[in-house]
Design an enzyme around this catalytic site. Structure first.
Site, PDB file in Angstrom:
ATOM      1  N   ALA A  13      16.258  30.996  38.213  1.00  0.00           N
ATOM      2  CA  ALA A  13      15.259  31.784  37.888  1.00  0.00           C
ATOM      3  C   ALA A  13      14.196  31.571  39.073  1.00  0.00           C
ATOM      4  CB  ALA A  13      14.550  31.265  36.656  1.00  0.00           C
ATOM      5  N   TYR A  59      35.112  34.538  43.861  1.00  0.00           N
ATOM      6  CA  TYR A  59      33.862  35.244  43.326  1.00  0.00           C
ATOM      7  C   TYR A  59      34.434  36.254  42.296  1.00  0.00           C
ATOM      8  CZ  TYR A  59      29.241  37.311  43.682  1.00  0.00           C
ATOM      9  OH  TYR A  59      28.081  37.934  43.350  1.00  0.00           O
ATOM     10  N   ALA A  83      37.227  36.725  40.762  1.00  0.00           N
ATOM     11  CA  ALA A  83      37.745  36.166  39.561  1.00  0.00           C
ATOM     12  C   ALA A  83      36.711  35.747  38.548  1.00  0.00           C
ATOM     13  CB  ALA A  83      38.623  35.206  39.924  1.00  0.00           C
ATOM     14  N   LYS A 130      33.571  36.775  38.542  1.00  0.00           N
ATOM     15  CA  LYS A 130      32.779  38.162  38.105  1.00  0.00           C
ATOM     16  C   LYS A 130      33.666  38.703  36.996  1.00  0.00           C
ATOM     17  CE  LYS A 130      29.179  36.631  39.903  1.00  0.00           C
ATOM     18  NZ  LYS A 130      28.009  36.788  39.113  1.00  0.00           N
TER      19      LYS A 130
END
Ligand code: NAP
Length: 246
Positions: free
Chosen positions: A14, A156, A158, A160
């Site tokens: 955040a 990355y 995989a 996503k």
């Protein structure tokens, strides 16, 4: 502008990049934002100061989203303090690029643990609270790499692609209880995550984007807030692309 006054939103990652833009946009519209960061306490403190005068309320917590037990403890605290939550944005994410033949097992595992298992851990507990109140909005920040799979990004890509599959299943499991589950898929967005791209390569990537520029985090936040708002009540199981046309 949708009013999020009194809405309780957890945003992971955040305090920097896209997550900071999402949190800020929610705070500007009156939300209570329970922001999770990983390890950068200085960035978290700076973000807290930046947001001090916004109408909403910001509560920051350090929690490694890949750690199931830590996430369980975090949600125990959330339930005690806030009773329930309305919105979860699974935004925390990392890259550890290398071509697959050279990829360290640890770099494969860490990216899957944070990006994919982190989304499972957070959603697993969030959905329990949302089921009780029969309302919720869950949004995963995926990537076009899920289907493009650029060189050096097997871990990355995989992670996503896995987020999209997880989102689809969860959206079906929760649809009857007025909980929507979707992905936002940003293209190249100017944040620290891609600040290591060599200038020449960044130039090549910009040529691939029909709009001929990278996006900014506020443009992603707009899409997230649309899906998080009451107006998106009949949208679930989808991927909303914010890519400048890639
Ligand atoms: P960023 O600027 O590097 O910020 C990443 C955030 O994730 C930081 O707040 C970080 O916390 C947090 N984080 C990392 N590991 C964590 C962990 N184990 N537990 C909790 N929080 C953790 O990245 P960004 O560009 O904003 O990316 C945000 C999301 O958008 C990611 O999922 C990324 O894959 C996705 N995305 C980005 C782009 C892009 O071009 N930028 C494109 C498509 C998708 P600390 O600050 O404490 O480390």
């Amino acid at each position: 502008m949708t009013d999020f006054s009194g809405r309780k939103a957890i945003v992971t990652g955040a305090t920097r990049g896209i997550g900071a833009a999402i949190s800020r946009a929610l705070l500007e519209r009156g939300a209570i934002v329970i922001g999770v960061y990983g390890s950068d306490a200085a960035a978290a403190e700076q973000f807290r100061e930046e947001c001090a005068k916004l109408p909403g309320a910001l509560h920051l917590h350090q929690c490694d989203v890949s750690d199931f037990a830590a996430v369980e403890t975090f949600f125990d605290g959330v339930e005690k303090e806030f009773d329930t939550i309305d919105i979860l944005v699974n935004n925390a994410g990392i890259r550890r690029d290398a071509i697959m033949a050279m990829m360290a097992k640890e770099d494969w595992q860490r990216v899957i643990d944070v990006n994919l298992t982190g989304g499972f851990n957070m959603s697993r507990f969030a959905v329990m609270l949302m089921l009780k109140q029969r309302y919720g909005r869950i949004i995963f920040i995926t990537s076009p790499m899920a289907h493009l799979g650029f060189t050096g990004q097997a871990n990355y890509a995989a992670s996503k692609a896995g987020q999209i599959g997880m989102m689809k299943s969860l959206s079906r499991e929760t649809a009857k209880r007025k909980i929507t589950v979707n992905c936002v898929s940003p293209g190249f967005i100017e944040t620290e995550l891609i600040s290591d791209l060599p200038e020449a390569l960044a130039g090549e990537y910009k040529k691939l984007v029909p709009m001929k520029r990278f996006g900014n985090a506020d443009e992603v936040a707009e899409a997230v807030l649309f899906l998080a708002g009451p107006g998106a009540s009949y949208i679930t199981g989808t991927v909303l692309e914010v890519t400048g046309g890639i």
